[in-house]
Design a protein around this motif. Sequence first.
Motif, mmCIF file in Angstrom:
data_model
loop_
_atom_site.group_PDB
_atom_site.id
_atom_site.type_symbol
_atom_site.label_atom_id
_atom_site.label_comp_id
_atom_site.label_asym_id
_atom_site.label_seq_id
_atom_site.Cartn_x
_atom_site.Cartn_y
_atom_site.Cartn_z
ATOM 1 N N SER A 3 0.829 -1.195 0.000
ATOM 2 C CA SER A 3 0.000 0.000 0.000
ATOM 3 C C SER A 3 0.867 1.251 0.000
ATOM 4 C CB SER A 3 -0.896 -0.015 1.237
ATOM 5 O OG SER A 3 -1.587 1.194 1.353
ATOM 6 N N SER A 4 0.402 2.305 -0.689
ATOM 7 C CA SER A 4 1.149 3.568 -0.696
ATOM 8 C C SER A 4 0.718 4.470 0.445
ATOM 9 C CB SER A 4 0.936 4.297 -2.028
ATOM 10 O OG SER A 4 -0.441 4.569 -2.221
ATOM 11 N N PHE A 5 -0.217 4.005 1.273
ATOM 12 C CA PHE A 5 -0.599 4.749 2.475
ATOM 13 C C PHE A 5 -1.024 3.762 3.552
ATOM 14 C CE2 PHE A 5 -4.095 4.890 -0.649
ATOM 15 C CZ PHE A 5 -5.048 4.149 0.008
ATOM 16 N N VAL A 6 -0.857 4.180 4.796
ATOM 17 C CA VAL A 6 -1.195 3.338 5.936
ATOM 18 C C VAL A 6 -1.908 4.178 6.986
ATOM 19 C CG1 VAL A 6 0.666 1.643 5.649
ATOM 20 C CG2 VAL A 6 1.099 3.757 6.930
ATOM 21 N N ILE A 7 -2.492 3.502 7.969
ATOM 22 C CA ILE A 7 -3.092 4.186 9.110
ATOM 23 C C ILE A 7 -1.956 4.756 9.960
ATOM 24 C CG2 ILE A 7 -4.505 3.917 11.185
ATOM 25 C CD1 ILE A 7 -5.766 1.453 9.793
ATOM 26 N N PRO A 8 -2.006 6.022 10.364
ATOM 27 C CA PRO A 8 -0.917 6.569 11.180
ATOM 28 C C PRO A 8 -0.855 5.930 12.563
ATOM 29 C CG PRO A 8 -2.700 8.159 10.980
ATOM 30 C CD PRO A 8 -3.030 7.044 10.033
ATOM 31 N N LEU A 9 0.355 5.735 13.049
ATOM 32 C CA LEU A 9 0.564 5.243 14.402
ATOM 33 C C LEU A 9 0.415 6.393 15.397
ATOM 34 C CD1 LEU A 9 3.743 3.106 13.704
ATOM 35 C CD2 LEU A 9 1.536 2.171 14.425
ATOM 36 N N GLU A 10 0.072 6.064 16.641
ATOM 37 C CA GLU A 10 0.052 7.076 17.683
ATOM 38 C C GLU A 10 1.286 6.906 18.561
ATOM 39 O OE1 GLU A 10 -2.571 5.261 21.326
ATOM 40 O OE2 GLU A 10 -3.691 6.160 19.681
ATOM 41 N N SER A 11 1.588 7.939 19.327
ATOM 42 C CA SER A 11 2.754 7.926 20.203
ATOM 43 C C SER A 11 2.404 7.174 21.478
ATOM 44 C CB SER A 11 3.194 9.365 20.511
ATOM 45 O OG SER A 11 4.378 9.368 21.264
ATOM 46 N N ASN A 12 2.426 5.862 21.397
ATOM 47 C CA ASN A 12 2.018 4.991 22.490
ATOM 48 C C ASN A 12 3.117 3.944 22.697
ATOM 49 O OD1 ASN A 12 0.931 2.743 23.927
ATOM 50 N ND2 ASN A 12 -1.153 3.359 23.391
ATOM 51 N N PRO A 13 3.934 4.077 23.745
ATOM 52 C CA PRO A 13 5.044 3.136 23.931
ATOM 53 C C PRO A 13 4.631 1.675 23.966
ATOM 54 C CG PRO A 13 5.331 5.021 25.358
ATOM 55 C CD PRO A 13 3.958 5.157 24.751
ATOM 56 N N ASP A 14 3.480 1.355 24.589
ATOM 57 C CA ASP A 14 3.060 -0.044 24.663
ATOM 58 C C ASP A 14 2.842 -0.625 23.263
ATOM 59 O OD1 ASP A 14 3.135 0.000 27.419
ATOM 60 O OD2 ASP A 14 1.001 0.466 27.639
ATOM 61 N N VAL A 15 2.157 0.137 22.413
ATOM 62 C CA VAL A 15 1.889 -0.333 21.049
ATOM 63 C C VAL A 15 3.178 -0.414 20.246
ATOM 64 C CG1 VAL A 15 0.758 0.259 18.869
ATOM 65 C CG2 VAL A 15 -0.494 0.492 21.025
ATOM 66 N N LEU A 16 4.014 0.596 20.355
ATOM 67 C CA LEU A 16 5.219 0.632 19.540
ATOM 68 C C LEU A 16 6.256 -0.389 20.000
ATOM 69 C CD1 LEU A 16 5.575 4.467 18.904
ATOM 70 C CD2 LEU A 16 4.436 2.726 17.518
ATOM 71 N N ASN A 17 6.319 -0.680 21.286
ATOM 72 C CA ASN A 17 7.210 -1.753 21.746
ATOM 73 C C ASN A 17 6.746 -3.104 21.234
ATOM 74 O OD1 ASN A 17 9.132 -0.247 23.228
ATOM 75 N ND2 ASN A 17 7.746 -0.093 24.975
ATOM 76 N N HIS A 169 3.549 14.348 12.848
ATOM 77 C CA HIS A 169 4.676 13.716 12.170
ATOM 78 C C HIS A 169 5.731 13.286 13.185
ATOM 79 C CE1 HIS A 169 7.098 12.807 8.674
ATOM 80 N NE2 HIS A 169 8.098 13.540 9.134
ATOM 81 N N PHE A 170 6.296 12.095 12.978
ATOM 82 C CA PHE A 170 7.369 11.576 13.815
ATOM 83 C C PHE A 170 8.733 11.863 13.197
ATOM 84 C CE2 PHE A 170 4.010 8.542 15.144
ATOM 85 C CZ PHE A 170 4.227 8.444 16.508
ATOM 86 N N ILE A 224 6.907 13.030 23.259
ATOM 87 C CA ILE A 224 8.285 12.590 23.098
ATOM 88 C C ILE A 224 8.457 11.225 23.768
ATOM 89 C CG2 ILE A 224 10.715 13.145 23.565
ATOM 90 C CD1 ILE A 224 9.780 16.095 23.829
ATOM 91 N N MET A 225 9.162 10.350 23.080
ATOM 92 C CA MET A 225 9.511 9.048 23.633
ATOM 93 C C MET A 225 11.026 8.858 23.568
ATOM 94 S SD MET A 225 6.599 6.555 21.959
ATOM 95 C CE MET A 225 6.952 7.159 20.305
ATOM 96 N N ALA A 226 11.578 8.180 24.555
ATOM 97 C CA ALA A 226 12.987 7.817 24.544
ATOM 98 C C ALA A 226 13.096 6.324 24.288
ATOM 99 C CB ALA A 226 13.632 8.158 25.885
ATOM 100 N N TYR A 227 14.078 5.963 23.478
ATOM 101 C CA TYR A 227 14.413 4.543 23.286
ATOM 102 C C TYR A 227 15.572 4.259 24.229
ATOM 103 C CZ TYR A 227 14.978 0.170 20.673
ATOM 104 O OH TYR A 227 15.039 -1.165 20.304
ATOM 105 N N ALA A 228 15.253 3.641 25.350
ATOM 106 C CA ALA A 228 16.196 3.617 26.458
ATOM 107 C C ALA A 228 16.213 2.257 27.155
ATOM 108 C CB ALA A 228 15.815 4.698 27.473
ATOM 109 N N ASN A 229 17.232 2.069 27.970
ATOM 110 C CA ASN A 229 17.376 0.846 28.762
ATOM 111 C C ASN A 229 16.393 0.891 29.915
ATOM 112 O OD1 ASN A 229 18.166 -1.413 30.125
ATOM 113 N ND2 ASN A 229 20.259 -0.749 30.531
#
Length: 231
Positions: A3-17, A169-170, A224-229
């Motif tokens: 697909s040339s377009f997708v549903i946008p993701l939200e800034s949700n750490p649980d979903v993105l992890n 936008h991310f 804002i999200m951090a990719y962290a330990n």
Amino acid sequence: MASSFVIPLESNPDVLNKYLEKLGVASKYDLVDVFGLDDDGLNCVPRPTKALILLFPVSDAYEEFRKKQDVELSAKPPTIPENLFFVRQYVRNSCGTMALVHAVLNNLSSIELKDDSVMKKFYEKAKELTPEERGRLLEQNSAFIEIHQALAEEGQTAAPPSDEIANKHFITLVSIGNELFELDGSKNFPVSHGATSDEKFLFDAARVCKEFMARDPKELNFTIMAYANAQ
């Protein structure tokens, strides 16, 4: 063809992890929310922090700045480190996926990719390509697109139709060779924000986030999200 377009993701750490796990990222690092950009807020962020991901509103002020910046960068293309992994975005609303790709694949010295995983297969095919070729490769990657769509529907807010252009936008901020880079697949080039270090990265990246906010002082929809330990 993907697909040339997708549903946008939200800034949700649980979903993105969960998204990262499905892509095959085997890591002690997780996405966590950053609740403040002052010293107290940043000192609460787990260390080490490998990337900062900013979600911001696409306003008229931002678009004016972006176009001006692109003209300047096109006139004098920046020097890009060979080990910086940058991907152009060609799938509409996929900036969340682009942000995760940029966060992970610019930190492979610390992050493990599972064998035969979606992310590792993409990296192996893309690592010798140009940013434009990488973007086209990702555009054709049905596994990436399918996982993105499924996870976008798991967010806490109602997902807009995928063919609508998201108004947020991310981008990702990473350190490459002690230089702070802004990675935004909608731009033609990575943007350097100067020298940094492992100790200063989080604070230097936060400074860049504050600059985005200063361009739109009336806007409140920044996350804002951090990719962290985080373990």
